[in-house]
Scaffold this active site. Structure first.
Site, PDB file in Angstrom:
ATOM      1  N   LYS A  25      27.825 -24.657 -43.064  1.00 50.93           N
ATOM      2  CA  LYS A  25      26.394 -24.894 -43.221  1.00 50.93           C
ATOM      3  C   LYS A  25      25.878 -25.432 -41.892  1.00 50.93           C
ATOM      4  O   LYS A  25      26.586 -26.181 -41.207  1.00 50.93           O
ATOM      5  CB  LYS A  25      26.203 -25.938 -44.327  1.00 50.93           C
ATOM      6  CG  LYS A  25      24.764 -26.221 -44.703  1.00 50.93           C
ATOM      7  CD  LYS A  25      24.702 -27.242 -45.849  1.00 50.93           C
ATOM      8  CE  LYS A  25      23.288 -27.381 -46.392  1.00 50.93           C
ATOM      9  NZ  LYS A  25      23.236 -28.317 -47.542  1.00 50.93           N
ATOM     10  N   SER A  67      20.370 -26.362 -51.417  1.00 49.73           N
ATOM     11  CA  SER A  67      20.004 -25.981 -50.070  1.00 49.73           C
ATOM     12  C   SER A  67      21.041 -25.113 -49.358  1.00 49.73           C
ATOM     13  O   SER A  67      20.712 -24.399 -48.414  1.00 49.73           O
ATOM     14  CB  SER A  67      19.744 -27.231 -49.236  1.00 49.73           C
ATOM     15  OG  SER A  67      20.939 -27.974 -49.064  1.00 49.73           O
ATOM     16  N   SER A  93      23.100 -29.230 -53.901  1.00 40.59           N
ATOM     17  CA  SER A  93      22.981 -28.246 -52.817  1.00 40.59           C
ATOM     18  C   SER A  93      24.167 -27.305 -52.645  1.00 40.59           C
ATOM     19  O   SER A  93      24.022 -26.243 -52.042  1.00 40.59           O
ATOM     20  CB  SER A  93      22.712 -28.950 -51.481  1.00 40.59           C
ATOM     21  OG  SER A  93      21.369 -29.344 -51.431  1.00 40.59           O
TER      22      SER A  93
END
Lengths: 99, 470
Positions: free
Chosen positions: B77, B152, B176
């Site tokens: 990420k 996310s 997330s």
């Protein structure tokens, strides 16, 4: 609860150092209001006499030797490498005091 | 495709010279070239020649006792700093930020011999449940590209589902990792707070943030967690608790008590998602596990409490971005970033802090007790990940409250610190993936892996792929 007005939104933005346009203030005020109103449900919980939890590790006072850790030191060049404005090896910061 | 194989099968194949790390890396780049333009999963792609050079080196240097991740391509990420590689947190504030140091999770994966091939798109600063709130454009769902990936950590889930990588590292503050895993049909683990070092992870809400593995299978997540877990002198909140040998635990077939809280299957939850949980319940029952029905009324307050504490912490964490030492100015935050910073500023401000922030911190203690009570009656909880299927692009972005409610079942674990594993458990009538989660007590990752592995031996949801992934 006190409604989050445009004035309050502008005040919070000032506290948070966020430059907002008048349009943004008008747009955000009702949005902040709806989220804050929703979160007010939490006040229905009986929290009298309950201790606060700020972290869940159960750890306290994690210490290390008071020595210089060279593996995590930046050179001056590295430290300045992402700054948009530098002068003679220093960061240039916005002036705080006005004439 | 080679990347349909599990991580242990990939590791075995490399050792038996049935294929090479170069083959795997080539397959990833083929997928990236084919699909990243449409799905927007990756912000930064490591130049192919560099990744291939690493793969050639891995093929030469592979030894039988190397890490199972040796030579396997992965994605981080874009919230993990990587020295010399642009790291943006999907925000224009950091659009040209080149870190001068490495996150611990990256260091550990480099040491294991895994090969980084990209940095994944996300909601800027982790603020969102759809991965639309990105300054690099929304991440699209590979099962239906008119829908969101979830967030996310959307880019990582999409990269796994479309075989742009073998595994990925996400970050979970209130769902997330779990939410995009559910909406993209992949498996992802929110670890116990402190199980994995947060050093070098760009902070959203520091007391909730966790670094965790994402992959096709629970067994894969166990292998990745083994490589990244453990205490780190650079993160004082990382836990000194010894790390389990997850692979040994995977084989255990101990009978467990699985709790289902009735509040998680009530109104407001899509009926197909309720059905998926019921079916998962029956599957676990058929394996000899006991089902315990219980009530956890406090779970309904999860989002309300989360949206007082997480924005408070983010308003403080993001205060450091002043554009002086690195990054751009504060005008570059997105609408959602500004809203969360302002909600937090309000919740912490004089006159309101008691009513909002401090009251929420007390509620956090109540959540801890609620889960303790539940875990006195069962070993693990089974619940949905999201209340609805992946929405269409644009549906959540201007509806801050609906965006928040997508996190209804994923926000109570983070204030408590407990682990939760999301895994595929069905499909909607329109062919969209459905996820369920298994939540356990602190440091019970090995039990979650065990149960999920049994489930994945009996079901094939995790093996299905979006159309066109051949």
């Amino acid at each position: 609860m006190q409604t989050v007005t445009a004035d309050i939104t502008a005040h919070i933005a000032h506290l948070a150092n966020l430059p907002l346009t008048p349009d943004q203030i008008e747009k955000y005020a009702p949005q902040l209001n709806s989220v804050l109103e929703y979160t007010q449900q939490a006040s229905m919980l009986s929290t009298d006499g309950v201790a606060e939890t700020s972290q869940v590790t159960g750890l306290e006072n994690i210490l290390r030797e008071d020595v210089v850790e060279r593996s995590r030191m930046f050179t001056q060049e590295e430290a300045l490498s992402n700054a948009h404005r530098t002068h003679n090896g220093y960061f240039v910061v916005p002036a705080l005091l006005q004439e | 495709m080679l990347l349909d194989l599990s991580l242990s099968e990939l590791a075995k194949g490399l050792r038996e010279h049935r294929f090479s790390s170069v083959d795997l890396v080539n397959e990833c780049y083929d997928q990236i070239e084919k699909l990243n333009g449409t799905l927007n999963a990756l912000i930064t792609i490591i130049p192919k020649e560099e990744a291939l050079a690493s793969a050639q080196k891995a093929d030469k240097e592979l030894t039988p006792d190397a890490s199972p991740l040796f030579g396997l391509p992965y994605v981080l990420k874009d919230s993990y700093v990587t020295k010399g590689i642009k790291t943006t947190a999907a925000s224009n504030v950091l659009k040209d930020f080149i870190p001068q140091f490495d996150a611990t999770v990256y260091t550990k994966l480099q040491q294991s011999g895994a090969i980084l091939i990209g940095k994944a798109n996300m909601d800027a600063w982790g603020h969102g449940a759809s991965a639309e709130n990105s300054d690099f454009g929304p991440v699209k769902n590979p099962w239906d590209d008119t829908r969101v990936s979830g967030g996310s950590t959307g880019g990582c889930a999409v990269a796994i589902a479309t075989r742009m990588c073998a595994f990925a590292i996400g970050e979970d503050t209130g769902g997330s990792i779990r939410n995009p895993s559910a909406w993209c049909g992949t498996t992802g683990l929110k670890v116990t707070y402190g199980r994995v070092s947060r050093f070098g992870c760009i902070a959203y809400a520091s007391s909730f943030d966790t670094v965790g593995p994402m992959a096709k299978l629970a067994e894969d997540c166990a292998i990745v967690l083994q490589a990244i877990a453990g205490v780190d002198p650079f993160d004082a909140s990382s836990s000194p608790q010894p790390v389990e040998i997850y692979n040994d635990q995977l084989k255990s077939r101990k009978k467990l008590r699985i709790g289902i809280a009735k509040e998680t299957l009530q109104e407001g939850v899509d009926t197909e998602i309720v059905t998926a949980v019921e079916l998962a319940k029956e599957t676990f029952k058929s394996m000899g596990h006991e089902i315990i029905e219980l009530s956890m009324p406090l779970l309904d307050f999860g989002v309300a409490v989360y949206y007082q504490i997480a924005p408070s912490e983010t308003s403080s964490n993001l205060a450091r971005y002043d554009g002086v030492r690195f990054g751009g100015g504060r005008d570059l935050f997105t609408d959602e970033n500004k809203r969360r910073i302002m909600i937090g500023t309000y919740a912490l401000s004089t006159g309101y802090a008691d009513k909002f922030y401090h009251n929420a911190q007390k509620a956090r203690t109540l959540f801890i007790k609620e889960y303790e009570k539940a875990f006195s009656k069962c070993d693990v909880l089974l619940l949905p990940v999201t209340p609805f299927h992946a929405p269409r692009l644009g549906e959540l972005i201007n509806e801050p409250l609906k965006n928040a409610l997508a996190d209804r079942f994923t926000t109570t674990q983070n204030p408590v610190g407990i682990p939760s594993l999301a895994l595929p458990a069905g499909f909607s009538s329109e062919g969209l993936p459905i996820g369920v989660q298994l939540t356990g007590p602190m440091f019970s990752e090995h039990i979650l892996f065990q149960l999920a592995q049994q489930f994945q031996e009996k079901t094939d949801y995790h093996q299905r792929k979006p159309k066109g992934i051949e």
